[in-house]
Design an enzyme around this catalytic site. Structure first.
Site, PDB file in Angstrom:
ATOM      1  N   LYS A 139     -13.334   9.534   4.658  1.00 50.06           N
ATOM      2  CA  LYS A 139     -12.208   9.772   3.813  1.00 50.06           C
ATOM      3  C   LYS A 139     -12.696  10.245   2.451  1.00 50.06           C
ATOM      4  O   LYS A 139     -13.688   9.951   2.146  1.00 50.06           O
ATOM      5  CB  LYS A 139     -11.327   8.177   3.876  1.00 50.06           C
ATOM      6  CG  LYS A 139      -9.847   8.540   3.262  1.00 50.06           C
ATOM      7  CD  LYS A 139      -8.936   8.908   4.695  1.00 50.06           C
ATOM      8  CE  LYS A 139      -7.643   9.082   4.044  1.00 50.06           C
ATOM      9  NZ  LYS A 139      -6.571   9.261   5.347  1.00 50.06           N
ATOM     10  N   ASP A 179      -3.866  14.166   3.676  1.00 53.66           N
ATOM     11  CA  ASP A 179      -3.303  12.944   3.568  1.00 53.66           C
ATOM     12  C   ASP A 179      -2.260  13.109   2.518  1.00 53.66           C
ATOM     13  O   ASP A 179      -1.862  14.306   2.130  1.00 53.66           O
ATOM     14  CB  ASP A 179      -4.454  11.963   3.140  1.00 53.66           C
ATOM     15  CG  ASP A 179      -4.074  10.566   3.292  1.00 53.66           C
ATOM     16  OD1 ASP A 179      -3.959   9.929   4.496  1.00 53.66           O
ATOM     17  OD2 ASP A 179      -3.777   9.894   2.172  1.00 53.66           O
TER      18      ASP A 179
HETATM   19  P1  NAP Z   1       2.723  12.544   2.022  1.00 55.69           P
HETATM   20  O1  NAP Z   1       3.157  13.787   2.772  1.00 55.69           O
HETATM   21  O2  NAP Z   1       2.162  12.888   0.519  1.00 55.69           O
HETATM   22  O3  NAP Z   1       3.985  11.529   1.731  1.00 55.69           O
HETATM   23  C1  NAP Z   1       3.923  10.391   1.136  1.00 55.69           C
HETATM   24  C2  NAP Z   1       5.426   9.958   0.786  1.00 55.69           C
HETATM   25  O4  NAP Z   1       5.454   8.598   0.427  1.00 55.69           O
HETATM   26  C3  NAP Z   1       6.141  10.592  -0.339  1.00 55.69           C
HETATM   27  O5  NAP Z   1       7.483  10.877   0.182  1.00 55.69           O
HETATM   28  C4  NAP Z   1       6.083   9.589  -1.507  1.00 55.69           C
HETATM   29  O6  NAP Z   1       6.954   9.978  -2.488  1.00 55.69           O
HETATM   30  C5  NAP Z   1       6.124   8.478  -0.699  1.00 55.69           C
HETATM   31  N1  NAP Z   1       5.574   7.322  -1.358  1.00 55.69           N
HETATM   32  C6  NAP Z   1       4.496   6.974  -1.950  1.00 55.69           C
HETATM   33  N2  NAP Z   1       4.490   5.759  -2.523  1.00 55.69           N
HETATM   34  C7  NAP Z   1       5.625   5.164  -2.284  1.00 55.69           C
HETATM   35  C8  NAP Z   1       6.113   3.919  -2.527  1.00 55.69           C
HETATM   36  N3  NAP Z   1       5.340   3.192  -3.166  1.00 55.69           N
HETATM   37  N4  NAP Z   1       7.432   3.684  -1.932  1.00 55.69           N
HETATM   38  C9  NAP Z   1       8.264   4.544  -1.159  1.00 55.69           C
HETATM   39  N5  NAP Z   1       7.566   5.942  -1.173  1.00 55.69           N
HETATM   40  C10 NAP Z   1       6.592   6.015  -1.556  1.00 55.69           C
HETATM   41  O7  NAP Z   1       1.513  11.805   2.609  1.00 55.69           O
HETATM   42  P2  NAP Z   1       1.686  11.682   4.236  1.00 55.69           P
HETATM   43  O8  NAP Z   1       0.610  12.482   4.820  1.00 55.69           O
HETATM   44  O9  NAP Z   1       2.936  11.438   4.885  1.00 55.69           O
HETATM   45  O10 NAP Z   1       1.173  10.136   4.185  1.00 55.69           O
HETATM   46  C11 NAP Z   1       1.740   8.813   4.066  1.00 55.69           C
HETATM   47  C12 NAP Z   1       1.005   7.638   4.781  1.00 55.69           C
HETATM   48  O11 NAP Z   1       0.323   8.057   6.139  1.00 55.69           O
HETATM   49  C13 NAP Z   1      -0.418   7.279   3.925  1.00 55.69           C
HETATM   50  O12 NAP Z   1      -0.730   5.988   4.261  1.00 55.69           O
HETATM   51  C14 NAP Z   1      -1.343   8.092   4.742  1.00 55.69           C
HETATM   52  O13 NAP Z   1      -2.760   7.703   4.547  1.00 55.69           O
HETATM   53  C15 NAP Z   1      -0.973   8.039   6.244  1.00 55.69           C
HETATM   54  N6  NAP Z   1      -1.289   8.842   7.107  1.00 55.69           N
HETATM   55  C16 NAP Z   1      -1.337  10.065   7.189  1.00 55.69           C
HETATM   56  C17 NAP Z   1      -1.773  11.023   8.039  1.00 55.69           C
HETATM   57  C18 NAP Z   1      -1.334  12.495   8.089  1.00 55.69           C
HETATM   58  O14 NAP Z   1      -1.687  12.897   9.100  1.00 55.69           O
HETATM   59  N7  NAP Z   1      -0.844  13.155   7.204  1.00 55.69           N
HETATM   60  C19 NAP Z   1      -2.351  10.338   9.253  1.00 55.69           C
HETATM   61  C20 NAP Z   1      -2.637   8.937   9.350  1.00 55.69           C
HETATM   62  C21 NAP Z   1      -2.111   8.243   8.294  1.00 55.69           C
HETATM   63  P3  NAP Z   1       6.538  10.635  -3.791  1.00 55.69           P
HETATM   64  O15 NAP Z   1       6.638  12.149  -3.518  1.00 55.69           O
HETATM   65  O16 NAP Z   1       7.437  10.116  -4.722  1.00 55.69           O
HETATM   66  O17 NAP Z   1       5.058  10.012  -4.068  1.00 55.69           O
END
Ligand code: NAP
Length: 459
Positions: A139, A179
């Site tokens: 990561k 991510d």
């Molecule tokens: P992303 O596209 O950057 O989206 C993150 C979202 O969460 C944004 O809407 C963000 O809002 C919001 N957020 C952040 N902190 C928050 C809080 N405290 N309360 C409510 N909303 C909040 O990221 P993502 O890829 O979807 O990833 C989200 C999660 O899934 C992470 O834990 C990541 O490690 C996990 N994950 C992702 C993948 C993948 O393929 N992308 C795979 C496995 C796991 P703001 O815009 O206001 O910050």
């Protein structure tokens, strides 16, 4: 009597071993609370494994699996649009390569530090193992905050980041993906910079690329869809389903968007989602096209949803989203969004199932509360493994120089999620905790890596 004593002896030897190694990990990483939280959860699950498998103790598996093979930390200097110089810190944690090249996303967020990088890379070991694909775990990321930056600033930052990272990655060494804060735009810039530095075209060095230049169809949707596929398996097993259910999804980023989409497709009504500023509640059901436009196209805040949907409510405290009554809660935003208080609130309001789309969104206390109250619980390592599974499919397509159709990828994703569910369920049953998918996921993932580590010798 002898058997009883033997079982007792085995258990206490396993407990001593787990305790001893956890103390060691705490001593070595005193300030890394997220990393310690992630290791504690795994350790608690593995006690019955060590009772049955003394060879893992003899081979020092726990001592070795908790120490990253390599941690790279580097300076990322870049200039903003006004010519001011900024310095951020970049990371890549190459945690374990016993099952294949290091694989795991890059996160750009101001909260990024060594503890968060290590917890994410550590979780990735077990998640990647569960997919059954030949991938190790890593990561990385930076404490860079993409919010409020111009397109060109983001490009200059990502190019500077990749200039350093490129020394440590490659299609057979370490294959990063996206991510939080890293989507196909950032991956595109990094891919361009990597190949510029290498004077070639190495398609398989990054995943999450746009399908128009080497990405896999279905990757964007994979984590959210995969989470819902996994939760649907769990629900069906217990005589329930998404159909007709009321669902809450936190976040409005990549994972949340496609979890909402699939939940809607399966007949659920998702009534709330959020960003870090607050949450929206739309009792008519979230209009996903509006969310996609705001978040994927216009880069706006979620409160603007109410401009198009005046019936919807906006509330400023995003953590209050868990006070809304629902049947299924899918935390898909970030780590530790559900604590004891939120867990109690969800249960009091009649929640039946939790599916972790984000990494470690529920703290250990919350997980225990759900399990004690017989709430169906789908743990992140298993439930959100669909993203990395399709990333591994992207690597395969890149190696074979061909592209699968969206339907083909989705079919494979569904199969992978069904297999992961079966592995977790079977492992939980074999080790005496039927229905406990937290234990099942930890044990099933661990066994695959531990066996490879034994086979590869002490290193
Ligand atoms: P992303 O596209 O950057 O989206 C993150 C979202 O969460 C944004 O809407 C963000 O809002 C919001 N957020 C952040 N902190 C928050 C809080 N405290 N309360 C409510 N909303 C909040 O990221 P993502 O890829 O979807 O990833 C989200 C999660 O899934 C992470 O834990 C990541 O490690 C996990 N994950 C992702 C993948 C993948 O393929 N992308 C795979 C496995 C796991 P703001 O815009 O206001 O910050």
């Amino acid at each position: 009597m002898t058997n009883l004593e033997t079982t007792h002896h085995k258990k206490s030897r396993a407990n001593d071993y787990v305790h001893e190694v956890y103390e060691l990990v705490k001593k070595r990483n005193p300030d890394e609370k997220e990393f310690l939280q992630a290791t504690r959860e795994i350790f608690d699950s593995l006690r019955p494994v060590f009772a049955e498998h003394p060879e893992y103790i003899r081979n020092g598996i726990l001592e070795r699996i908790t120490e990253p093979e390599r941690i790279i930390s580097f300076r990322v200097a870049w200039e903003d649009d006004k010519g001011k110089v900024h310095v951020n810190r970049g990371y890549r944690v190459q945690f374990n390569s016993d099952l294949g090249p290091y694989k795991g996303g890059l996160r750009f967020h101001p909260s990024v530090n060594s503890s968060i990088m290590k917890f994410l890379a550590f979780e990735q070991i077990f998640k990647n193992a569960l997919t059954g694909q030949p991938i190790g775990a890593g990561k990385g990321g930076s404490d860079f905050d993409p919010k409020g930056k111009s397109e060109r600033e983001i490009m200059r930052f990502t190019q500077s980041f990749m200039t350093e990272l490129s020394k440590y990655i490659g299609p057979d060494i370490d294959v990063p993906a996206g991510d939080i804060g890293v989507g196909k735009r950032e991956i595109g810039y990094m891919f361009g910079q990597y190949n510029r530095l290498k004077s070639g075209y190495e398609a398989g060095v990054l995943t999450g690329k746009d399908p128009s230049h080497g990405g896999s169809l279905g990757r964007k949707e994979a984590t959210g869809y995969g989470t819902v596929y996994f939760v649907e398996e769990m629900l069906n097993e217990n005589g329930l389903s998404f159909k007709g259910s009321t669902v809450i999804v936190s976040g409005s980023g990549n994972v949340s968007t496609y979890a909402i989409e699939k939940a809607h497709q399966l007949g659920a009504k998702v009534i709330a989602c959020s960003d870090s500023g607050g949450y929206i509640l739309d009792r008519n059901g979230i209009d996903l096209e509006t969310v996609k436009r705001l978040k994927e196209v216009e880069n706006k805040r979620i409160w603007e949803y109410t401009k198009d949907h005046p019936d919807a409510e906006y509330h400023e405290d995003c953590s209050e989203i868990w006070s809304i009554p629902c049947d299924i809660a899918l935390p898909c935003a970030t780590q530790n969004e559900i604590d004891e208080l939120a867990a109690h609130m969800l249960i009091a309001n009649g929640v039946k199932a939790i599916g972790e789309g984000a990494n470690m969104p529920c703290n250990i206390e919350a997980i225990n509360i759900f399990l004690e109250n017989n709430i169906l619980f789908a743990p992140a390592k298993a439930a959100n493994a669909g993203g990395v599974a399709v990333s591994a499919m992207e690597m395969s397509q890149n190696s074979m120089r061909l592209a699968w159709t969206e339907e083909e990828v989705d079919e494979r994703l569904k199969k992978v999620m069904e297999n992961i569910y079966a592995s977790c369920k079977n492992a939980a049953e074999s080790f005496g905790k039927p229905g406990n998918l937290v234990m099942g996921a930890n044990i099933a993932g661990f066994l695959k890596v531990a066996n490879a580590m034994v086979a590869h010798g002490i290193r």
